[in-house]
Design a protein around this motif. Structure first.
Motif, PDB file in Angstrom:
ATOM      1  N   HIS A   1       0.830  -1.215   0.000  1.00 32.36           N
ATOM      2  CA  HIS A   1       0.000   0.000   0.000  1.00 32.36           C
ATOM      3  C   HIS A   1       0.862   1.262   0.000  1.00 32.36           C
ATOM      4  O   HIS A   1       0.379   2.327  -0.341  1.00 32.36           O
TER       5      HIS A   1
ATOM      6  N   LEU B   1      -2.733   6.416  -6.394  1.00 32.89           N
ATOM      7  CA  LEU B   1      -2.876   5.045  -5.900  1.00 32.89           C
ATOM      8  C   LEU B   1      -3.249   4.121  -7.053  1.00 32.89           C
ATOM      9  O   LEU B   1      -4.318   3.518  -7.077  1.00 32.89           O
TER      10      LEU B   1
ATOM     11  N   ARG C   1      -4.439   0.411  -6.420  1.00 30.52           N
ATOM     12  CA  ARG C   1      -5.588   0.175  -5.543  1.00 30.52           C
ATOM     13  C   ARG C   1      -6.484  -0.968  -6.009  1.00 30.52           C
ATOM     14  O   ARG C   1      -7.137  -1.603  -5.198  1.00 30.52           O
TER      15      ARG C   1
ATOM     16  N   ASN D   1     -10.663   0.276  -1.953  1.00 28.94           N
ATOM     17  CA  ASN D   1     -10.397   1.409  -1.058  1.00 28.94           C
ATOM     18  C   ASN D   1      -9.506   1.011   0.129  1.00 28.94           C
ATOM     19  O   ASN D   1      -9.114   1.857   0.923  1.00 28.94           O
TER      20      ASN D   1
ATOM     21  N   GLN E   1      -6.114   2.952   0.321  1.00 33.86           N
ATOM     22  CA  GLN E   1      -6.248   4.281   0.916  1.00 33.86           C
ATOM     23  C   GLN E   1      -6.435   4.176   2.434  1.00 33.86           C
ATOM     24  O   GLN E   1      -5.809   4.926   3.188  1.00 33.86           O
ATOM     25  N   GLU E   2      -7.248   3.233   2.869  1.00 31.11           N
ATOM     26  CA  GLU E   2      -7.494   3.072   4.307  1.00 31.11           C
ATOM     27  C   GLU E   2      -6.205   2.749   5.056  1.00 31.11           C
ATOM     28  O   GLU E   2      -5.943   3.294   6.131  1.00 31.11           O
TER      29      GLU E   2
ATOM     30  N   GLU F   1      -4.065   5.866   5.253  1.00 32.23           N
ATOM     31  CA  GLU F   1      -4.634   6.825   6.198  1.00 32.23           C
ATOM     32  C   GLU F   1      -4.419   6.385   7.643  1.00 32.23           C
ATOM     33  O   GLU F   1      -4.194   7.219   8.522  1.00 32.23           O
TER      34      GLU F   1
ATOM     35  N   VAL G   1      -4.876  11.112   1.789  1.00 34.99           N
ATOM     36  CA  VAL G   1      -5.180  10.772   0.398  1.00 34.99           C
ATOM     37  C   VAL G   1      -6.453  11.511  -0.001  1.00 34.99           C
ATOM     38  O   VAL G   1      -7.464  11.431   0.689  1.00 34.99           O
TER      39      VAL G   1
ATOM     40  N   ASP H   1      -7.836   9.718  -4.621  1.00 34.26           N
ATOM     41  CA  ASP H   1      -6.904   8.639  -4.988  1.00 34.26           C
ATOM     42  C   ASP H   1      -5.465   9.118  -5.181  1.00 34.26           C
ATOM     43  O   ASP H   1      -4.686   8.477  -5.889  1.00 34.26           O
TER      44      ASP H   1
ATOM     45  N   VAL I   1      -1.933  10.885  -3.085  1.00 32.27           N
ATOM     46  CA  VAL I   1      -1.300  11.252  -1.820  1.00 32.27           C
ATOM     47  C   VAL I   1      -1.125  12.763  -1.773  1.00 32.27           C
ATOM     48  O   VAL I   1      -0.526  13.362  -2.673  1.00 32.27           O
TER      49      VAL I   1
END
Length: 108
Positions: free
Chosen positions: A57, A66, A69, A76, A79-80, A83, A89, A92, A94
């Motif tokens: 990730h 991303l 992904r 998602n 991203q999770e 984070e 993010v 999509d 950074v």
């Protein structure tokens, strides 16, 4: 599949610190194959099968997008995970990519 190349990619990817990201191209350059970012991406796509775990990730494209992904389930999740490590993010991508970018050539 060149498992030796994949393992080299995974070794570098495992070094990316929590809360930081790097790019496929930066890993390729660190391995001495600057024009092989797509091969790095291909290796990262199979990182879920690697042991020990690879923090896939934390690998994004050179713009901070991303792009990997869709290799996560659900998409998602990438991203999770970022984070959870404090990486912001938006759409999509950074945010503050240059500040959180980890360059293996500079850091190793």
């Amino acid at each position: 599949m060149d498992t030796n190349f994949y393992e080299q990619v995974y070794e570098v990817a495992r070094l990316v610190p929590k809360g930081r990201v790097t790019s496929y191209g930066a890993i390729a350059k660190a391995l001495g194959v600057a024009n092989s970012s797509r091969m790095v991406g291909h290796a990262i796509a199979y990182a879920g099968q690697a042991s020990p775990k690879v923090p896939a990730h934390r690998i994004v494209n050179s713009s901070g997008l991303l792009t990997g992904r869709f290799h996560f389930s659900p998409p998602n999740l990438m991203q999770e995970l970022l984070e959870q490590e404090g990486v912001v993010v938006v759409n999509d991508k950074v945010k503050n990519f240059k500040q959180v970018f980890w360059d293996p050539l500079q850091e190793l």
